[in-house]
Design an enzyme around this catalytic site. Sequence first.
Site, PDB file in Angstrom:
ATOM      1  N   LYS A   1       0.851  -1.180   0.000  1.00  0.00           N
ATOM      2  CA  LYS A   1       0.000   0.000   0.000  1.00  0.00           C
ATOM      3  C   LYS A   1       0.881   1.223   0.000  1.00  0.00           C
ATOM      4  O   LYS A   1       2.082   1.083   0.198  1.00  0.00           O
ATOM      5  CB  LYS A   1      -0.956  -0.017   1.180  1.00  0.00           C
ATOM      6  CG  LYS A   1      -0.304  -0.282   2.555  1.00  0.00           C
ATOM      7  CD  LYS A   1      -1.238   0.008   3.680  1.00  0.00           C
ATOM      8  CE  LYS A   1      -2.059  -1.168   4.163  1.00  0.00           C
ATOM      9  NZ  LYS A   1      -2.916  -0.902   5.295  1.00  0.00           N
TER      10      LYS A   1
ATOM     11  N   HIS B   1     -10.036 -11.902   4.255  1.00  0.00           N
ATOM     12  CA  HIS B   1     -10.113 -10.525   4.736  1.00  0.00           C
ATOM     13  C   HIS B   1     -11.573 -10.170   5.035  1.00  0.00           C
ATOM     14  O   HIS B   1     -12.450 -10.486   4.235  1.00  0.00           O
ATOM     15  CB  HIS B   1      -9.543  -9.571   3.674  1.00  0.00           C
ATOM     16  CG  HIS B   1      -9.421  -8.159   4.154  1.00  0.00           C
ATOM     17  ND1 HIS B   1     -10.514  -7.333   4.325  1.00  0.00           N
ATOM     18  CD2 HIS B   1      -8.342  -7.433   4.515  1.00  0.00           C
ATOM     19  CE1 HIS B   1     -10.098  -6.148   4.765  1.00  0.00           C
ATOM     20  NE2 HIS B   1      -8.780  -6.177   4.887  1.00  0.00           N
TER      21      HIS B   1
END
Lengths: 383, 383
Positions: free
Chosen positions: B148, B264
């Site tokens: 990220k 997730h």
Amino acid sequence: MPIDDPVALSLSGERLTAIYRIRAADEGAALLRAQDICLEQTVEFPAALIPSELIRAQIVGSVDALTAAGSGAWDVRIRYPVEAAGAELTQLVNLLFGNVALQPGVRLMDFSLPDGMLAGFRGPRFGITGLRGLLAVHDRPLLCTALKPMGLSAQALAALAYELALGGIDLIKDDHGLTDQPFCPVDERIGRCAEAVERANRETGRRCLYLPNVTAPAGEIARRARAAKAAGAGGLLFCPGLAGLDAMRALADDAGLAMPILGHPAFIGGLALSPDAGLSHKVLYGRLHRLAGADAAIFPHHGGRFAYSEAECRDILAGCTDAMGELAPIFPVPAGGMQLGRVRELRAFYGRDCILLIGGDLHAGDEGLIARARRFVALAGSD
Amino acid sequence: MPIDDPVALSLSGERLTAIYRIRAADEGAALLRAQDICLEQTVEFPAALIPSELIRAQIVGSVDALTAAGSGAWDVRIRYPVEAAGAELTQLVNLLFGNVALQPGVRLMDFSLPDGMLAGFRGPRFGITGLRGLLAVHDRPLLCTALKPMGLSAQALAALAYELALGGIDLIKDDHGLTDQPFCPVDERIGRCAEAVERANRETGRRCLYLPNVTAPAGEIARRARAAKAAGAGGLLFCPGLAGLDAMRALADDAGLAMPILGHPAFIGGLALSPDAGLSHKVLYGRLHRLAGADAAIFPHHGGRFAYSEAECRDILAGCTDAMGELAPIFPVPAGGMQLGRVRELRAFYGRDCILLIGGDLHAGDEGLIARARRFVALAGSD
């Protein structure tokens, strides 16, 4: 190491907007919370560590408006770059509400996509107008019932379907708990029920549709839908909460099927329960069902076996029918323990453009299924 | 008309059990509510109208035990016939919690399947033992981080992946918001990041795995997973709430992939938020992730950016690791704003068999990514 590539990050500037209701101690706290959402839903990275001004300016969400919503709540409008959603329903849902779904005190109230982005979604293939056209019923609410109870054989369910179609029901769906059980195998059920409804249609001259449940394991959904089409079923029942919103979108987009789809809220409906978290009723049953191609959305009407309020049901009606680019309006399907005695009230509440779904109550009393179905039709048609 | 077929409804008598926590005014009200659940989750039909004693006896759930759970709540154990779930994860979830998800005051606390039914699920292909074997790391928690922030190019993310792998991280996953965006196309990202991690592995002699996000539109999931495998990725990241629990099961069952899967909680995590509704943390992150083949389940550890309590995190640990037939125990992955300063505490809380996931905090400070990753390894390995 150059951590970003300015050329690659030249976005259109087009934005989608989301409105969240935030519970907070005061306006300042609500604004901080809103700014957290802007990060959480995009970069998921501490603001101070973002390695590029371009990312800060183009990727991170931005707070557009903050208004008091009464009793310790604020409505905040946040803008996100359309590119962050890619062209995928799965990622759009993630961008709007993926991580914040895990945080209490934040509810997604509504969202709006620019026309260019909406154009990427076919949405409902039939919608209100198309489904009315298939049925050739234009002057009253459509009438729906479910084949039940679980435990009946395919043959017994087909016998029920035949009577219900004779009685004038427009849409006969599988109960959503009927999948592929040993006491009622899916292919046998689909074949027998489709045949029974077709036989009744030949007798009545009407166009009742049978909608089998194709909520199924991932690799099996398309096969069941094709089997349904081949058997002469007129539509599909699907539970996006169990098998995926995008799996419903894939069914709706499949030109080889071209069948109307009735969405059922099993499991996913829990995300609308708390007024302080999750999804608004409008978002869940209106916005998301339309983006995912449902032609009608089943939900529990207030005063049945479930707990939705009148205001929440109005919110669903708005989400199903208000303007959403070129996406067709869809039928709200109030359900969940509805009875013949409530038909007039339901019609008054939703107007003519709704589907009334009555299950168990059609089996009550002594008059018999056909007669009771006819009474349902008469009640729905009378002003 | 014979409404049912006794021959077809000759069930095994085998039952699965579910435990619900019911909020009620008193024990009598809790029992009535429990009896409603028995109907709602199976026949969805008024008890008095069920057309057959066989259905009443064999299909409808039965209340097995009711015990006070303190402060206006009761735990009720309900037994359902295994045949009602068919052999499908989608229908099992529907049977356990499809319609009652829409009712406040009922929470699914746990469930248990008989061995014969559990044997129908492969479950996690790797689990704790298998994933440790792939990595050849046996003496400390596994270490994970995310690529990220969103907005970086595939090239920039690959550069990060290279440094993180050099620094000793075991599992490098895509941030779950990275899908197929124009500024970072999925195939380019997968190719570059897999290559970068492989290159680092050649230098270090270690076996760091890259896990791209394959949460995607329904028809695209398998293609991305195969592309990931072909590119040399070592595992997959998947969001079952966005793309379907059963779609994760299909990935896990795919022998052609045979890749470890990290689940997730985006979107679906909202179902665990309210203590009075939805799914317990154990059910969501333990039971369902294991049935659906995840080898590890990401969730927000308490004290981060999310609101789970210590007790809820312990519940997740139990769900990931307690006995569940032959299904492998899986790694809990506490996450959501974790920092290096909390590594010792996390290790003490979860024990050695967990995966520690630290994202943004690896980018903090002045020491540089490689050095900070090495410090993460050192902290996790020291007693």
